[in-house]
Structure formats: C-alpha cells, structure tokens
Design a protein around this motif. Structure first.
Motif, short mmCIF file in Angstrom:
data_model
loop_
_atom_site.label_atom_id
_atom_site.label_comp_id
_atom_site.label_asym_id
_atom_site.label_seq_id
_atom_site.Cartn_x
_atom_site.Cartn_y
_atom_site.Cartn_z
N ALA A 1 26.71 -36.13 37.14
CA ALA A 1 27.74 -37.02 37.68
C ALA A 1 27.30 -37.62 39.01
O ALA A 1 27.56 -38.80 39.30
N ALA A 2 26.62 -36.83 39.82
CA ALA A 2 26.15 -37.32 41.12
C ALA A 2 25.12 -38.43 40.92
O ALA A 2 25.11 -39.44 41.64
N GLU B 1 27.82 -31.52 37.32
CA GLU B 1 28.01 -32.23 38.60
C GLU B 1 26.73 -32.95 39.03
O GLU B 1 26.81 -34.03 39.63
N GLN B 2 25.58 -32.39 38.72
CA GLN B 2 24.32 -33.06 39.08
C GLN B 2 24.17 -34.38 38.32
O GLN B 2 23.73 -35.38 38.87
N ARG C 1 27.74 -26.75 37.61
CA ARG C 1 26.74 -27.27 38.55
C ARG C 1 25.89 -28.37 37.90
O ARG C 1 25.65 -29.42 38.48
#
Ligand SMILES: O=C(CO)[C@H](O)[C@H](O)COP(=O)(O)O
Length: 150
Positions: A143-144, A140-141, A137
């Motif tokens: 990467a976002a 991914e944050q 998670r």
C-alpha cells in the motif's frame, strides 16, 4: 456478506451459477456484468466496475471470472487499494484471504468444473483475514508503494 461479481463471455455461465450458490448461502450478490452473453465481449470494464464497487463498499468482496481469470485479476488490480488474487486451488482460495486479505478473487471458468469453481468461491468468501502482524506488515508495504506513486 455482499459479493460483487463480474464475468465476460467465458465466465458468463459460471457467474450465474455462482450468483445462485452464493445467494443460497445467504450472501447478497451484485452483478456488474456482462448483462447478456456476447461471445465477443471484453472483460476489463466489467472487472474494473466490480473492483471499484468493492473499493467503495468496505467489508464486501468481489469475484471476477473469465476463461483463465488472469486478465480479470489484472484488471481488478488496477483499481487503487484493491488486492486481487487468482484463486486456482482450495489452498490459494484460502490463502488469498488469510495471508493477502485479497478483496477480489479471479477465477478461470475454463480451468475448473462449475462445482469446483463454486467451491473455490465459497472458500474465498468464507475465509477471514488472519490479521497476523507479518501479513499486515507486508500488505502495508504494498500500500505504501501504491501511495508513493500517487
Ligand atoms: O480469461 C480471459 C482473460 O484472462 C478471457 O476470458 C479470455 O481471454 C477470453 O478468450 P476468448 O475471447 O478467446 O474466448
């Protein structure tokens, strides 16, 4: 495992020792420079080349070496999608993989004996990502944020 290496003058000798050690462990080593010792060379191009190679070679890892490893890690982190971590202890070497899924490690050749630096590299290369959902998670944050910047 394919391992992409890079180092400036400060890490030049360690890069050679690391290449030998990792090859002896059965890894395929790709050297992105420096090709020859030059006491006045600059690390960014070598480290960016190694990080780009890792980006283009899924499943591979990279190790960028300098005097401290700081600038090398900073340069590698400029490559989109690359998570580069400065590893300076056996625990940070392990956690860079387990928690951060770092594909590139920065090592400071002036900070460790050659044997200790090789141990850090071996731990980094030999440790898998945990795939723990909380770590996924967080990755991914980051990467976002990267993706939103364009
Ligand atoms: O670690 C480094 C960058 O983070 C470099 O290897 C270091 O700055 C080189 O220093 P010098 O040119 O004084 O030998």
């Amino acid at each position: 495992m394919r391992v992409h290496l890079a180092a400036d003058h400060a890490g030049f000798e360690l890069k050679a020792a690391l290449a030998d050690a990792l090859a002896a462990d059965g890894h395929e080593v790709v050297d992105h420079g420096a090709a020859a010792y030059d006491a006045d060379d600059d690390y960014p191009a070598y480290c960016i080349a190694a990080a780009e190679a890792v980006r283009d070679d899924p499943g591979s890892l990279g190790i960028v070496i300098g005097g401290s490893g700081n600038g090398e890690q900073i340069a590698a982190n400029k490559v989109e999608g690359i998570r580069a971590a400065l590893i300076h202890s056996t625990e940070t070497a392990r956690l860079a993989r387990e928690h951060n899924d770092a594909q590139v490690a920065g090592i400071g050749a002036r900070m460790h004996t050659p044997d200790a630096a090789i141990e850090l590299a071996r731990i980094f290369v030999g440790t898998p990502f945990s795939n723990n959902p909380r770590h996924v998670r967080r990755i991914e944050q980051v990467a976002a944020y990267d993706a939103a910047r364009g």
